[in-house]
Each structure stands twice: as C-alpha cells, then as structure tokens.
Design an enzyme around this catalytic site. Structure first.
Site, PDB file in Angstrom:
ATOM      1  N   PRO A   2      37.244  65.079   7.145  1.00 15.89           N
ATOM      2  CA  PRO A   2      37.241  66.213   7.835  1.00 15.89           C
ATOM      3  C   PRO A   2      38.370  66.110   8.820  1.00 15.89           C
ATOM      4  O   PRO A   2      38.543  65.097   9.666  1.00 15.89           O
ATOM      5  CB  PRO A   2      35.910  66.355   8.423  1.00 15.89           C
ATOM      6  CG  PRO A   2      35.084  65.551   7.565  1.00 15.89           C
ATOM      7  CD  PRO A   2      35.878  64.390   7.251  1.00 15.89           C
ATOM      8  N   GLU A   3      39.235  67.171   9.064  1.00 14.82           N
ATOM      9  CA  GLU A   3      40.353  67.235   9.916  1.00 14.82           C
ATOM     10  C   GLU A   3      39.875  68.125  11.078  1.00 14.82           C
ATOM     11  O   GLU A   3      38.682  68.595  10.973  1.00 14.82           O
ATOM     12  CB  GLU A   3      41.538  67.620   9.343  1.00 14.82           C
ATOM     13  CG  GLU A   3      42.104  66.650   8.072  1.00 14.82           C
ATOM     14  CD  GLU A   3      42.532  65.029   8.723  1.00 14.82           C
ATOM     15  OE1 GLU A   3      42.612  65.270   9.982  1.00 14.82           O
ATOM     16  OE2 GLU A   3      42.689  64.308   7.855  1.00 14.82           O
TER      17      GLU A   3
END
Length: 270
Positions: A2-3
């Site tokens: 996840p960014e």
C-alpha cells in the site's frame, strides 16, 4: 505494498467509524509483527479515539494518553465490522468499541506494525526525519531543485527518498516522471529548476487523483467482507513494458533502478 494514496483512503475510510468512539478492549492475537506489539496499546481501553491522522504511510489513533501508531506494511489492510463477527485468517489486532463495532488490522505477511507513542514522549524516530507531505505547500519544485544539486543519483530514486518527500512510491514516481517528460535514469542534479517545478505539480496531480479514485472504495471499510486495497488507475507507463506509448507510439522500456522496476518512454522522456 500500500502506498500513500491507499493509506490516505484507509484513513478516510475508517475515520467516520472510529473518531469519537470509546475503546472497550484491544485484542492482540499476534504480537509478532514487524516489531513486537507493545503492551502500552492497552492503555487506550476505556478512552475515546479523538482523531485519526496520517503521516507518510503511518496512521495514528489519537487518545488523551497517547497514540496507537499503525503501518500496513506489505499486505496489511483495515476494516470496520461488527464486533460479534468472527475473526478472519490473519486478523492480528482487533480494537473493540462500546458501539458494537471493531477496527481490524489484517496482515498476511506480518510486515505491518502496531506501536505506541505516549502523550509526553518525543516524536517517533520512524517519522522524525521524514520530508514534507507531497500534497502540502511545504513541498514544491524549488525544494526538489535545491536538494538535488550535485546529486548523481537517478531522479527517480531521488523523488522516492522519504527524506526529500514522503509517499512518492514506485507507481506514482513512474507516472509523474512520464507526465513531466523526464527520463527516470537522468541524474537528479542534471534536472533543471523549470522541470522540477513541473514535476512537483505532476506528483501532486497524480497522488491527488489516486486518492480521489480511491474514494469510491470507502464503503468497503464498513462491510463484513470488505477488502479495500488498490483501486482502478489509468497507468500510462507503469507495468506496460513493450507496449506502445499512448502519446508517441514508441514502445515502453523497463529498467531496474534502485532495485525497483522502472518504466519509461524513450520518445517522451529525456
């Protein structure tokens, strides 16, 4: 992994169901995450979650005595469901509220974390040396140009350095550089101020659009079978090696830079 946009969408998704809620119990089913979950997280029991905030890819649940500091790691995700619902596989932490709901941290690979920062303790070393948030006025092309002088590191690695700016992950770095017409292999110190001004604006644009698109998944954070994660994005270069560029029709190239797959167009980026 996840960014920043995915983490921000997580914050937006859980906040309406967490802020203002009183914690009944914190259940730690698996304490061995990236770091051992400290016993202090139980201090929030009986207290109200005053606010949910984000710094870089860390989420904070604020209370009067301190903050629970969460990170999704490589595969982590959060959801809010009814407390009575049974645990799913890899549900390592459950924060039960008196309202009858619970916040769940699920992390199959256990690279995420759940840490504690007391109200009177200094800022965690994990975030004390981070650069500015990319969607704030503290981040702009002037900063990029100033910090890049004399640097021979590739510009893609430079903008992914969290001490320069936080949250510009691999996908978003590739896309921003393409929109700016900058070859990711070019030395950071060889990029002009004018091009950095354009790049900073495109970083903001790409991240803001990703967060906006992720807004369509917010309902998933309060469903029993919710599985919020990456959302639909229109990618111009990332993952498209060998395919024709949408602009000039030349094939997209791929190269490993800083141990990360990098995608670029030799026609559009220089």
């Amino acid at each position: 992994m996840p960014e920043l946009p995915e983490v921000e969408v997580t914050r937006l998704g859980i906040s309406p169901y967490v802020e203002g809620e009183q914690v009944q119990k914190v259940l730690v089913h698996q304490a061995k995450l990236r770091w051992l979950v400290p016993n202090e997280v139980h201090l929030v029991e009986g207290l109200t979650i005053e606010k949910v905030s984000r710094r870089a890819k860390y989420l904070f649940l604020h209370t009067s005595v301190g903050d629970i500091m969460l990170h999704l790691g490589m595969s982590g995700k959060m959801r809010v469901v009814e407390s009575a619902l049974p645990r799913k596989k890899h549900d390592h932490i459950e924060i039960l509220f008196t309202s009858g709901n619970k916040l769940v941290l699920n992390d199959a690979r256990r690279f995420g974390s759940c840490l504690w920062r007391g109200a009177n303790e200094p800022e965690s070393k994990l975030i004390s040396n981070l650069g500015p948030e990319p969607l704030t006025e503290a981040f702009d092309g002037n900063r990029l140009h100033q910090l890049s002088r004399e640097k021979q590191t590739p510009v893609k690695s430079f903008i992914m350095d969290n001490s320069v700016v936080v949250g510009v992950g691999n996908i978003y770095a590739n896309e921003s550089l393409f929109l700016s017409g900058i070859d990711p292999r070019r030395a950071a110190g060889k990029v002009s101020k004018a091009r950095y001004l354009r790049l900073s604006e495109n970083i903001k644009k790409v991240l803001a659009l990703a967060i906006e698109q992720g807004g369509t998944t917010l309902k998933d954070f309060a469903q029993a079978d919710g599985n919020p994660g990456y959302f639909a994005q229109h990618l111009r270069v990332y993952g498209r090696a060998g395919e024709p560029c949408e602009v000039c029709k030349k094939n997209i190239k791929s190269k490993v830079i800083g141990q990360r797959n990098t995608f670029y167009c030799i026609g559009c980026q220089r």
